[in-house]
Design a protein around this motif. Structure first.
Motif, PDB file in Angstrom:
ATOM      1  N   PRO A  66     -15.228 -29.845  38.447  1.00 18.49           N
ATOM      2  CA  PRO A  66     -15.090 -29.687  39.900  1.00 18.49           C
ATOM      3  C   PRO A  66     -16.451 -29.558  40.571  1.00 18.49           C
ATOM      4  CG  PRO A  66     -14.429 -27.676  38.766  1.00 18.49           C
ATOM      5  CD  PRO A  66     -14.765 -28.671  37.706  1.00 18.49           C
ATOM      6  N   LEU A  67     -16.493 -29.959  41.821  1.00 13.36           N
ATOM      7  CA  LEU A  67     -17.718 -29.863  42.601  1.00 13.36           C
ATOM      8  C   LEU A  67     -17.879 -28.424  43.091  1.00 13.36           C
ATOM      9  CD1 LEU A  67     -20.112 -31.232  43.988  1.00 13.36           C
ATOM     10  CD2 LEU A  67     -18.579 -31.800  45.885  1.00 13.36           C
ATOM     11  N   ASN A  68     -19.005 -27.815  42.731  1.00 14.57           N
ATOM     12  CA  ASN A  68     -19.283 -26.462  43.218  1.00 14.57           C
ATOM     13  C   ASN A  68     -20.416 -26.530  44.241  1.00 14.57           C
ATOM     14  OD1 ASN A  68     -21.835 -26.366  41.869  1.00 14.57           O
ATOM     15  ND2 ASN A  68     -20.813 -25.783  39.983  1.00 14.57           N
ATOM     16  N   GLU A  69     -20.690 -25.420  44.867  1.00 16.42           N
ATOM     17  CA  GLU A  69     -21.682 -25.397  45.948  1.00 16.42           C
ATOM     18  C   GLU A  69     -23.077 -25.795  45.471  1.00 16.42           C
ATOM     19  OE1 GLU A  69     -23.643 -22.392  49.258  1.00 16.42           O
ATOM     20  OE2 GLU A  69     -21.929 -21.697  48.077  1.00 16.42           O
ATOM     21  N   ASP A  70     -23.495 -25.307  44.317  1.00 16.89           N
ATOM     22  CA  ASP A  70     -24.838 -25.639  43.823  1.00 16.89           C
ATOM     23  C   ASP A  70     -24.987 -27.141  43.577  1.00 16.89           C
ATOM     24  OD1 ASP A  70     -25.622 -22.988  43.931  1.00 16.89           O
ATOM     25  OD2 ASP A  70     -25.225 -22.614  41.806  1.00 16.89           O
ATOM     26  N   THR A  71     -23.973 -27.739  42.957  1.00 19.26           N
ATOM     27  CA  THR A  71     -24.026 -29.176  42.685  1.00 19.26           C
ATOM     28  C   THR A  71     -23.992 -29.964  43.990  1.00 19.26           C
ATOM     29  OG1 THR A  71     -22.950 -28.819  40.553  1.00 19.26           O
ATOM     30  CG2 THR A  71     -22.949 -31.065  41.395  1.00 19.26           C
ATOM     31  N   ALA A  72     -23.184 -29.512  44.944  1.00 22.54           N
ATOM     32  CA  ALA A  72     -23.114 -30.191  46.243  1.00 22.54           C
ATOM     33  C   ALA A  72     -24.470 -30.162  46.947  1.00 22.54           C
ATOM     34  CB  ALA A  72     -22.045 -29.535  47.112  1.00 22.54           C
ATOM     35  N   ARG A  73     -25.132 -29.010  46.918  1.00 26.13           N
ATOM     36  CA  ARG A  73     -26.452 -28.906  47.558  1.00 26.13           C
ATOM     37  C   ARG A  73     -27.481 -29.777  46.842  1.00 26.13           C
ATOM     38  NH1 ARG A  73     -27.229 -24.403  51.118  1.00 26.13           N
ATOM     39  NH2 ARG A  73     -25.308 -23.181  51.284  1.00 26.13           N
ATOM     40  N   LEU A  74     -27.430 -29.780  45.515  1.00 29.50           N
ATOM     41  CA  LEU A  74     -28.346 -30.624  44.751  1.00 29.50           C
ATOM     42  C   LEU A  74     -28.092 -32.097  45.057  1.00 29.50           C
ATOM     43  CD1 LEU A  74     -30.559 -31.046  42.670  1.00 29.50           C
ATOM     44  CD2 LEU A  74     -28.819 -30.791  40.864  1.00 29.50           C
ATOM     45  N   ALA A  75     -26.831 -32.492  45.160  1.00 28.63           N
ATOM     46  CA  ALA A  75     -26.500 -33.883  45.484  1.00 28.63           C
ATOM     47  C   ALA A  75     -27.065 -34.273  46.849  1.00 28.63           C
ATOM     48  CB  ALA A  75     -24.991 -34.094  45.437  1.00 28.63           C
ATOM     49  N   GLY A  76     -26.922 -33.399  47.815  1.00 31.09           N
ATOM     50  CA  GLY A  76     -27.482 -33.678  49.138  1.00 31.09           C
ATOM     51  C   GLY A  76     -28.994 -33.833  49.095  1.00 31.09           C
ATOM     52  N   TYR A  77     -29.644 -32.954  48.349  1.00 31.14           N
ATOM     53  CA  TYR A  77     -31.096 -33.036  48.167  1.00 31.14           C
ATOM     54  C   TYR A  77     -31.481 -34.370  47.528  1.00 31.14           C
ATOM     55  CZ  TYR A  77     -35.576 -32.226  45.838  1.00 31.14           C
ATOM     56  OH  TYR A  77     -36.857 -32.344  45.359  1.00 31.14           O
ATOM     57  N   LEU A  78     -30.744 -34.774  46.498  1.00 31.12           N
ATOM     58  CA  LEU A  78     -31.039 -36.037  45.817  1.00 31.12           C
ATOM     59  C   LEU A  78     -30.891 -37.227  46.765  1.00 31.12           C
ATOM     60  CD1 LEU A  78     -29.298 -35.416  42.379  1.00 31.12           C
ATOM     61  CD2 LEU A  78     -31.763 -35.535  42.817  1.00 31.12           C
ATOM     62  N   CYS A  79     -29.876 -37.188  47.604  1.00 33.84           N
ATOM     63  CA  CYS A  79     -29.692 -38.273  48.575  1.00 33.84           C
ATOM     64  C   CYS A  79     -30.875 -38.346  49.531  1.00 33.84           C
ATOM     65  CB  CYS A  79     -28.378 -38.081  49.343  1.00 33.84           C
ATOM     66  SG  CYS A  79     -26.901 -38.422  48.355  1.00 33.84           S
ATOM     67  N   ARG A  80     -31.337 -37.199  49.987  1.00 30.72           N
ATOM     68  CA  ARG A  80     -32.499 -37.178  50.880  1.00 30.72           C
ATOM     69  C   ARG A  80     -33.743 -37.722  50.186  1.00 30.72           C
ATOM     70  NH1 ARG A  80     -36.886 -34.009  51.672  1.00 30.72           N
ATOM     71  NH2 ARG A  80     -36.151 -32.319  50.362  1.00 30.72           N
ATOM     72  N   ARG A  81     -33.983 -37.267  48.963  1.00 30.05           N
ATOM     73  CA  ARG A  81     -35.194 -37.680  48.230  1.00 30.05           C
ATOM     74  C   ARG A  81     -35.205 -39.160  47.881  1.00 30.05           C
ATOM     75  NH1 ARG A  81     -38.342 -34.490  44.938  1.00 30.05           N
ATOM     76  NH2 ARG A  81     -39.420 -36.477  44.663  1.00 30.05           N
ATOM     77  N   THR A  82     -34.031 -39.733  47.600  1.00 32.40           N
ATOM     78  CA  THR A  82     -33.979 -41.132  47.159  1.00 32.40           C
ATOM     79  C   THR A  82     -33.610 -42.112  48.254  1.00 32.40           C
ATOM     80  OG1 THR A  82     -31.649 -40.943  46.529  1.00 32.40           O
ATOM     81  CG2 THR A  82     -33.309 -40.471  44.811  1.00 32.40           C
TER      82      THR A  82
END
Length: 131
Positions: A66-82
């Motif tokens: 399941p998607l948790n808050e930490d993974t969701a925040r990391l995913a958002g960060y990755l989208c911004r960086r890439t």
């Protein structure tokens, strides 16, 4: 041994009864520590029709993360960086990185370029397996 993370492209192959996708699923089950599917990936492909019985069968053979808050925040960060806009691909990369804690991890993906870019930001040693 290796854990394999499946992305939407691989699930679509299973849903479409692709022989190659089913052969990979069976080979991975025999020769690895398991199959992982982030639950967001299910949302990309699941439509709830009776024709998805095969996909449902395949998902029963996988560990669902399941998607948790930490993974969701990391995913958002990755989208911004890439500059990649597919947040679920970013979740797949984040889950693959987490899976490395238990040994090796590989991502079965129809989008190897994006997954590779996301993993590179994480300095991850997870392998990318194009499907």
């Amino acid at each position: 041994m290796t854990v394999f993370v499946l992305d939407a492209g691989e699930l679509i192959g299973l849903d479409n009864d692709s022989r190659a996708a089913w052969a990979r699923l069976h080979a991975v089950r025999r020769n690895s520590d398991g199959l992982i599917v982030p639950t967001g990936v299910i949302g990309q492909v699941w439509r709830g029709t009776p024709q998805q019985a095969r996909l449902n069968q395949a998902l029963k053979q996988c560990k669902l993360i399941p998607l948790n808050e930490d993974t969701a925040r990391l995913a958002g960060y990755l989208c911004r960086r890439t500059g990649i806009s597919d947040v679920i691909d970013a979740v797949v990369a984040a889950v693959a990185r987490s899976a490395l804690r238990h040994g090796e991890a590989s991502v079965l993906t129809s989008g190897p370029k994006d997954i590779s870019a996301l993993l590179a930001v994480l300095n991850s040693t997870a392998k990318v397996v194009p499907v």
